[in-house]
Design an enzyme around this catalytic site. Structure first.
Site, mmCIF file in Angstrom:
data_model
loop_
_atom_site.group_PDB
_atom_site.id
_atom_site.type_symbol
_atom_site.label_atom_id
_atom_site.label_comp_id
_atom_site.label_asym_id
_atom_site.label_seq_id
_atom_site.Cartn_x
_atom_site.Cartn_y
_atom_site.Cartn_z
ATOM 1 C CG HIS A 45 -1.979 1.038 1.204
ATOM 2 N ND1 HIS A 45 -3.071 0.999 0.363
ATOM 3 C CD2 HIS A 45 -2.121 2.171 1.940
ATOM 4 C CE1 HIS A 45 -3.831 2.056 0.570
ATOM 5 N NE2 HIS A 45 -3.278 2.783 1.510
ATOM 6 C CE1 TYR A 48 1.565 4.039 -5.801
ATOM 7 C CE2 TYR A 48 0.998 2.809 -3.828
ATOM 8 C CZ TYR A 48 0.730 3.814 -4.723
ATOM 9 O OH TYR A 48 -0.386 4.599 -4.564
ATOM 10 C CG HIS A 91 -10.366 4.012 2.455
ATOM 11 N ND1 HIS A 91 -10.957 4.266 3.667
ATOM 12 C CD2 HIS A 91 -9.030 4.078 2.700
ATOM 13 C CE1 HIS A 91 -10.036 4.491 4.590
ATOM 14 N NE2 HIS A 91 -8.864 4.381 4.028
ATOM 15 C CG ASP A 113 -4.074 12.668 -0.142
ATOM 16 O OD1 ASP A 113 -3.285 12.745 0.821
ATOM 17 O OD2 ASP A 113 -4.444 11.585 -0.628
ATOM 18 C CG ASP A 267 -3.369 12.954 5.186
ATOM 19 O OD1 ASP A 267 -3.795 13.011 6.347
ATOM 20 O OD2 ASP A 267 -3.715 12.092 4.354
ATOM 21 N N GLY A 531 -1.840 9.239 -8.464
ATOM 22 C CA GLY A 531 -2.885 8.239 -8.340
ATOM 23 C C GLY A 531 -2.619 7.274 -7.211
ATOM 24 C CB SER A 534 -6.217 -0.660 -4.527
ATOM 25 O OG SER A 534 -6.851 -1.549 -3.618
#
Length: 742
Positions: A45, A48, A91, A113, A267, A531, A534
């Protein structure tokens, strides 16, 4: 060789080889806190590690790009000294475990973000995938749908950011693994974008926002693993959101960013405080030292491990200029928020974590961020393709065209989603020009004559049948939707949803899809500004369809020229841009009418797509077209019907050139097509500029009457009252939720 308990590694989502790399990076055995920090930063996650080698091939630069991948969000220049800042993220796993909070915190995370970059968020969209709402698991799917939609609405409505559109589809492979992809767009000053950097040794590091709790611990690790029957046990890993707290945080951060007391802002999303500290340091080649005793906590007895890995929501990390501390604290006090100095920037390149002065973790930032493993996973073409790509369309049983149209209009993927949209506040902030469900979303850029159009699109069936072509079609459809609204596509973001990358077939799908996205974006001059990936979207070994979702943003120079899908008035001519081919593979028609997911997705000539997009933008900009709608799910028949809906019952009479039978003519989903209308006197000019653009264009009918009348080669195939067709379309989705809709 170092040894460690296998069960401990498994709980942290690490393999023995990765553990040995950790030992080598540290020069010693890691502490438990250090192991936890590595586990989240080296999770799929965050790192990558399976996708990075492929993502590097995507086009990320362009004349309008102000910020590409690598920061909290991407940004493009929209003129007047302003930037559009946008991103899409997933999510998925949290939304499967706890639909409401999973979706709500997905919205909260993508909003952060955007404003972390110094942009005020002005629009939200979402791309959702669920299993069928009927059948064995229908009741569970409906509960997930209700929870996800309520979570999106609850967060977006409360914080005061409009949810202006999106897409929803329903397919069997998403039954055990729904997809919740959330897009946000904001506006910032182009010369004042804020970066997530930690610069200047001695500069203080501040924690601002909500207190830290035990929710979300190992959320990044959870999002990097398959699901099974025990997934409900992972419920504590789902964060809990507070949109009212985030509203305060948004306003406080934007107020701070109006001045120059800040150095960098990040964040605390996936991997929480760990990710924020290590990434801010790594981007600047610096270090950060913090003491967790200063971190505001809402639960007693939290360990450094828990504090560093918590993914509690509504938190940010700031690096500010030394000597400006009081100024920063006063801004956050004004908004009734915690602003606690938890550490400072160093020049040693280390993430140093203390607990009441005692060092509990000391790790090189580069080891956590740049030193994460990068895998060249094995790839193999899936064996199933040999079967599913073959379709004998001539052997399909005959279907009454009007009955087929009504069944497709009633399918959950095509049917009107008013049940969903009406739960969203789509008009707050008064920027919204195009309402949800009326085409690409459009919001005005206040203080200018401009507007921004945006669309999120993807088709898992297409990608299941051909990942590369399916991904190209997703790019093309999103760009075409934006162009139908009159927007010139200027930037894109992607959310790549796939199964387990350790399976060669899944990795092949991923690599092919990324190649397709790159090819399409280069052909359309559409840079990817950022981007999300997931992976591990599997439950009990069953993977979702490979589902790349593209979010495209377009610029409308004159907001008054915005175009929607609906017919505007009696007597307008209807023009088909593009060509229809005998392409039923992967279509909604084939799935709904014949129960098949087979064949080849529609072909795509990117030169034709580019020409069509340019034509749509030009024709809208000079006021030649009065409505425009791209031909996608359901083909021309569905497109014409949707153009007639929401008009008060205005119909049309159309005659289409036959393409190897009525089914292909009416329901093929051939790419690079759009249905547009124009005033009768403007038809010659419209056809002329189409010819100049090299786009096939044909006058196929007129707007008027109260019937939807579609002929193929002079033979009437569909003839019904518009209100009857609209009733099928507008009530089908609600019927699954009658109690809530009544």
């Amino acid at each position: 060789m170092s040894t460690v308990d296998a069960a401990l590694l498994d709980r942290h989502g690490l393999i023995p080889d990765e553990y040995q790399r950790i030992v080598a990076a540290l020069g010693r055995e890691p502490s438990l806190t250090e192991l936890g920090i590595f586990s989240v930063m080296w999770s799929e996650h965050c790192s990558y590690k399976s996708s990075r080698v492929h993502l590097r091939t995507l086009p990320t630069e362009g004349p309008r790009v102000l910020q590409g991948p690598g920061e909290n969000a991407g940004a493009v220049d929209i003129g007047d000294g302003l930037a559009a800042v946008f991103k899409i993220e997933s999510h998925n796993h949290p939304s499967f475990i706890e639909p409401y909070q999973g979706a709500a915190t997905g919205v909260g995370g993508i909003i952060r973000d955007i404003f972390t970059m110094g942009a005020r968020p002005i629009a939200l969209m979402n791309s959702l995938r669920f299993g069928p709402m009927n059948g064995t698991h229908g009741a569970r799917t409906r509960r997930i749908v209700e929870g996800v939609v309520a979570g999106i609405a609850g967060y977006g409505n409360s914080i005061g950011i409009p949810t202006v559109g999106g897409e929803i589809s329903f397919e069997e492979p998403y039954t055990g693994n729904p997809l919740v992809n959330v897009f946000c767009l904001g506006i910032a000053k182009a010369d004042a974008l804020v970066k997530a950097r930690a610069e200047g040794a001695g500069n203080p590091v501040y924690y601002v926002g909500a207190k830290t709790g035990r929710d979300g611990i190992h959320g990044a690790t959870m999002a990097s693993a398959e699901f099974d029957e025990k997934s409900a046990e992972k419920r504590p890993a789902v964060q809990v959101g507070d949109p009212f707290m985030e509203k305060l945080l948004l306003e406080a951060c934007l107020e701070l960013m109006k001045g120059d007391a800040h150095i960098g802002v990040q964040d605390m999303g996936a991997a929480g405080l760990t990710c924020a500290t290590s990434e801010m340091g790594a981007r600047s080649g610096s270090g950060i030292e913090i003491d967790v005793m200063h971190v505001p906590q809402r639960e007693s007895g939290m360990s450094p491990y828990e504090i560093m890995l918590s993914e509690s929501q509504e938190r940010m990390l700031l690096v500010v200029k030394k000597g400006r501390e009081r100024e920063v604290e006063e801004i956050f006090e004004k908004w009734d928020l915690h602003a606690a100095q938890v550490g400072f920037v160093t020049d040693d390149g280390l993430l140093r974590v203390k607990d009441h002065g005692t060092v509990v973790a000391e790790i090189p930032n580069t080891a956590l961020v740049d030193g994460a493993p990068v895998y060249h996973r094995p790839m193999a073409r899936p064996a199933y393709l040999a079967d599913v790509q073959h379709l004998d369309a001539a052997a399909l049983p005959p279907v009454h065209a009007q009955e087929g149209l009504f069944r497709i209009l009633s399918s959950p993927t095509v049917a009107n989603k008013r049940w969903v949209y009406r739960q969203y506040d789509h008009m707050v902030r008064t920027n919204t020009i195009v309402l949800a469900g009326m085409g690409a979303a459009v919001v005005r850029v206040k203080g200018t004559s401009r507007a921004l159009a945006m669309s999120v699109d993807g088709n898992g069936r297409y990608c299941y049948l051909d990942p590369r072509r399916g991904a190209m079609l997703a790019v093309a459809e999103a760009a075409r939707n934006v162009a139908c609204a009159g927007g010139h596509p200027i930037g894109a973001t992607n959310c790549l949803n796939f199964g387990n990358p350790e399976r060669p077939e899944i990795m092949w799908q991923f690599a092919e899809a990324v190649q397709g996205i790159g090819d399409a974006c280069r052909a359309l001059d559409l840079p990817i500004t950022g981007g999300n990936v997931s992976l591990y979207n599997e439950t009990d070994g069953t993977a979702i369809y490979p589902t790349p979702v593209l979010g495209v943003v377009g610029l409308i120079e004159d907001a008054s020229r915005t175009v929607t899908r609906v017919f505007r008035g009696e007597g307008d001519v209807i023009v088909l841009f593009g060509e229809t081919f005998d392409e039923l593979g992967g279509t909604e028609f084939l799935k709904i009418i014949h129960g098949l997911v087979k064949g080849q997705p529609p072909g795509l000539d990117l030169r034709k797509e580019r020409a069509l997009i340019a034509l749509l933008v030009r024709a809208a900009g000079i006021g030649l077209i009065r409505s425009a709608h791209d031909c996608s799910d359901g083909g021309i028949a569905v497109t014409l019907a949707e153009c007639a809906f929401d008009t008060g019952g205005i119909g049309c009479q159309v005659d289409l050139t036959e393409v190897r039978g009525a089914d292909a003519t009416l329901f093929s989903e051939s790419a690079s097509r759009a249905i547009v209308t124009a005033a009768a006197q403007d038809a010659p000019t419209l056809l002329q500029i189409a010819a100049e653009a090299g786009v096939p264009a044909r006058l196929i009918g007129r707007v008027g009457g109260s019937r939807l009348r579609i002929s193929v080669g002079g033979r009437v195939q569909i003839d019904c009252d518009v209100r009857d067709a609209e009733r099928q379309w507008s009530t089908a989705f609600n019927s699954y939720f009658r109690r809530q809709a009544s």
